[in-house]
Structures are given as structure tokens and as C-alpha cells.
Scaffold this active site. Structure first.
Site, mmCIF file in Angstrom:
data_model
loop_
_atom_site.group_PDB
_atom_site.id
_atom_site.type_symbol
_atom_site.label_atom_id
_atom_site.label_comp_id
_atom_site.label_asym_id
_atom_site.label_seq_id
_atom_site.Cartn_x
_atom_site.Cartn_y
_atom_site.Cartn_z
ATOM 1 N N GLN A 1 -4.877 -1.078 9.329
ATOM 2 C CA GLN A 1 -4.818 -2.570 8.880
ATOM 3 C C GLN A 1 -5.412 -3.630 9.793
ATOM 4 O O GLN A 1 -5.091 -3.555 10.798
ATOM 5 C CB GLN A 1 -3.294 -3.067 8.373
ATOM 6 C CG GLN A 1 -3.124 -4.426 7.491
ATOM 7 C CD GLN A 1 -3.736 -4.302 6.232
ATOM 8 O OE1 GLN A 1 -3.902 -3.248 5.552
ATOM 9 N NE2 GLN A 1 -4.230 -5.419 5.852
ATOM 10 N N ASP B 1 -10.981 2.937 3.724
ATOM 11 C CA ASP B 1 -11.183 1.667 3.413
ATOM 12 C C ASP B 1 -12.668 1.215 3.308
ATOM 13 O O ASP B 1 -13.288 0.329 2.566
ATOM 14 C CB ASP B 1 -10.908 0.947 4.698
ATOM 15 C CG ASP B 1 -9.472 0.153 4.806
ATOM 16 O OD1 ASP B 1 -9.091 -0.466 3.573
ATOM 17 O OD2 ASP B 1 -8.721 0.100 5.851
ATOM 18 N N LYS C 1 0.696 -1.216 -0.143
ATOM 19 C CA LYS C 1 -0.157 0.199 -0.201
ATOM 20 C C LYS C 1 1.030 1.166 -0.001
ATOM 21 O O LYS C 1 0.704 2.186 -0.744
ATOM 22 C CB LYS C 1 -0.881 0.102 1.169
ATOM 23 C CG LYS C 1 -2.052 -1.161 0.982
ATOM 24 C CD LYS C 1 -2.973 -1.375 2.217
ATOM 25 C CE LYS C 1 -3.907 -2.488 2.056
ATOM 26 N NZ LYS C 1 -4.543 -2.728 3.147
HETATM 27 N N1 GUN Z 1 -7.155 -6.539 5.883
HETATM 28 C C1 GUN Z 1 -7.542 -7.337 4.841
HETATM 29 N N2 GUN Z 1 -8.024 -6.540 3.643
HETATM 30 C C2 GUN Z 1 -8.000 -5.414 4.455
HETATM 31 C C3 GUN Z 1 -8.319 -4.194 3.497
HETATM 32 O O1 GUN Z 1 -8.739 -4.028 2.540
HETATM 33 N N3 GUN Z 1 -8.044 -3.177 4.649
HETATM 34 C C4 GUN Z 1 -7.692 -2.971 5.757
HETATM 35 N N4 GUN Z 1 -7.402 -2.062 6.432
HETATM 36 N N5 GUN Z 1 -7.228 -4.306 6.366
HETATM 37 C C5 GUN Z 1 -7.487 -5.527 5.523
#
Ligand code: GUN
Length: 282
Positions: A96, A119, A52
Site C-alpha cells: 500500500q 497493482d 481490499k
Molecule cells: N495508494 C493509492 N492508490 C493505491 C493503489 O491503487 N495501490 C496501492 N498499492 N497503493 C495505493
């Protein structure tokens, strides 16, 4: 032979479009900043967070890293989020998941300013999606819509079956398909006669987290199959929830793992980061 939907290529197209937008915004003196919070040292989360941040760098937005110990208290995490909510120069906040068991994930998600919730997990954004109002949309399902559209696959009027009902993928996926005028069925672990249900699908989206569960018995000939799973097979190689080799000959199009849905999640996160500019200046 099925068309193999190239998520890497399509995500690169999107990132290049975003890079241009970010350059335009910079000319107007607007710089975008994403705050990325990771709690603990789960290796898979570490890989996602690194990718990311790399994506941010590629399109020209700033990322701030908060790598917190797994032993941090819920209150300390909530205090950090409040500080970031209040900082004008922070446009997006990403925590996350999963979080350690002693932290209430729902409370953390709810504490993020909905206008910074890149998100799309905050109940306000989920509600907005549900009633067709503007807001952030969860990145993986939004990426799947882009994969379909940019591959020239029509959604309107199609029988779509979403296998899995998580808050992050299954539920928002079904809402997005509905918005595109598909006929949508959500199937899950308690669905009876699952093969009969999935065999109705013109477009089958699989997000169950069980390696190679979906074999040709679940597929109608000519279906489009989208595999959200990321698992390790018996040889420790990455594989999806779909048994690719077994299913591919029957499909009209299919996503591979890796290189299908995965890269799209990051592209749509970056898209949401760029969108913060419009939403926050309202
Ligand atoms: N854990 C698994 N997928 C995601 C996501 O799309 N965003 C976040 N913040 N955590 C995750």
C-alpha cells in the site's frame, strides 16, 4: 439530467463474476492468495487495506496481512518482498502506498515479481501496457474503462481529456483510452488555457487531487465526467475533484464521490488477483 454512473453496482457485478471464477478454480484445486503489506499507520491507507481484504474475502481468495511499523528499514521491507516473491503459494503482492519518506518507493515497486504485481506498478507491466502486451494494468484506470463500457458509453473516436499525469492514474489512463481508439489529451497543472482544453472533451477524466476544482466552465455540454478525486469538503464530507452539484446539470453522465470510481479500484485489484493464475502458469 445526467445519468449517475453507479460504481458500487458495477463493482458488485464484477465481484460476483470473479466469485464464480474463483469457485471454478477451487474445483480444480487452485486457491489464490494475495499478500497485503502496509507500512505505518496512516488512517486512510488503513481504510483502503481493510476494504481490499474484505473484497478478497467476498470473492473467496485468501489474503495475508503484513502490518509493519513505520520505522521498518527499506532493507527489511525488500527482504519480506523477496520472501513473498519466492513463495509459490503467494500469487499477488500489494504494497500500500504512500510509504514513509525514508523508503524509496521506486525501489520497492521494482523489487516485486512482475508476475505477482497485482497493482500493475512495476516498470515491466507499465511497459507492457505501453506497447499493447499482456500484463497487469493499474487498477483505478482499468476500473474506469469498465465503468464506461458497462454503462454503454462509446470510447472509440471520442475526444478524451485526462486531467492529471500520475504514474498510478493519469498516464495508464491515457494509454488505456488510446488502446480503445480514443483521441487522447493529457492535461496537467502547467497546461495553458486549461478550460479550453477540458471543454474539448467528450469524456473528461479528472485526477488532480483538488477538491471541487472542476466547475461548469470546464465542461462541454453533454460530456461524460469521471471523477477520480477523494477529498474532504469544508464540512468534512467526502467529495471529488469535480464540483458535482455545479457540473451535473451540464453532463450526459457523471460519477459520484463516494460510490463512483473508488469501488472499481478494488474490483479491478481482485480481477488482477484472479488473472495471476493464467500469467503465473505460462
Ligand atoms: N495508494 C493509492 N492508490 C493505491 C493503489 O491503487 N495501490 C496501492 N498499492 N497503493 C495505493
Amino acid at each position: 439530467m445526467a445519468v449517475i454512473i453507479d460504481g458500487k453496482k458495477i463493482s458488485l457485478q464484477i465481484k460476483d463474476e470473479l466469485k464464480e471464477k474463483v469457485e471454478e478454480l477451487k474445483k480444480k484445486g487452485i486457491m489464490i492468495t494475495l499478500a497485503v503489506i502496509q507500512v505505518g499507520d496512516d488512517p486512510a491507507s488503513g481504510v483502503y487495506v481493510r476494504n481490499k481484504k474484505k473484497g478478497c474475502e467476498y470473492i473467496g481468495i485468501r489474503s495475508l496481512s503484513y502490518e509493519l511499523s513505520g520505522g521498518i528499514s527499506q532493507q527489511e521491507l525488500l527482504d519480506l518482498i523477496k520472501e513473498l516473491n519466492d513463495k509459490k503459494e503467494v500469487n499477488g503482492i500489494l504494497v500500500q502506498l504512500p510509504l514513509p519518506a525514508h523508503i524509496d518507493e521506486d525501489a520497492v515497486i521494482k523489487s516485486i515479481d512482475p508476475a505477482k504485481d497485482v497493482d500493475g506498478f512495476h516498470p515491466q507491466n507499465v511497459g507492457a501496457l505501453c506497447i499493447g502486451q499482456p500484463g497487469f494494468v493499474s487498477c483505478t484506470p482499468a476500473g474506469i474503462i469498465q465503468l464506461l463500457k458497462r454503462s454503454g458509453i462509446q470510447i472509440e473516436g471520442k475526444e478524451c481529456v485526462v486531467l492529471g499525469r500520475s504514474n498510478i492514474v493519469g498516464k495508464p489512463m491515457s494509454l488505456l483510452l488510446l488502446k480503445e481508439n480514443a483521441t487522447v489529451t493529457i492535461a496537467h497543472s502547467r497546461t495553458k488555457n486549461l478550460k479550453e482544453v477540458t471543454r474539448r472533451a467528450d469524456i473528461l477524466i479528472v485526477a488532480v487531487g483538488k477538491r471541487k476544482m472542476i466547475t461548469k466552465e470546464y465542461i462541454k455540454e453533454g460530456a461524460v465526467v469521471i471523477d477520480v478525486g477523494i477529498n474532504r469538503d469544508e464540512n468534512n464530507k467526502l467529495c471529488g475533484d469535480v464540483d458535482f452539484g455545479n457540473v451535473e446539470p451540464l453532463c450526459s453522465a457523471i460519477t459520484p464521490v463516494p460510490g463512483g470510481v473508488g469501488p472499481m479500484t478494488i474490483a479491478m485489484l481482485l480481477h488482477n488477483c484472479v488473472e495471476t493464475v493464467g500469467l503465473q502458469s505460462l
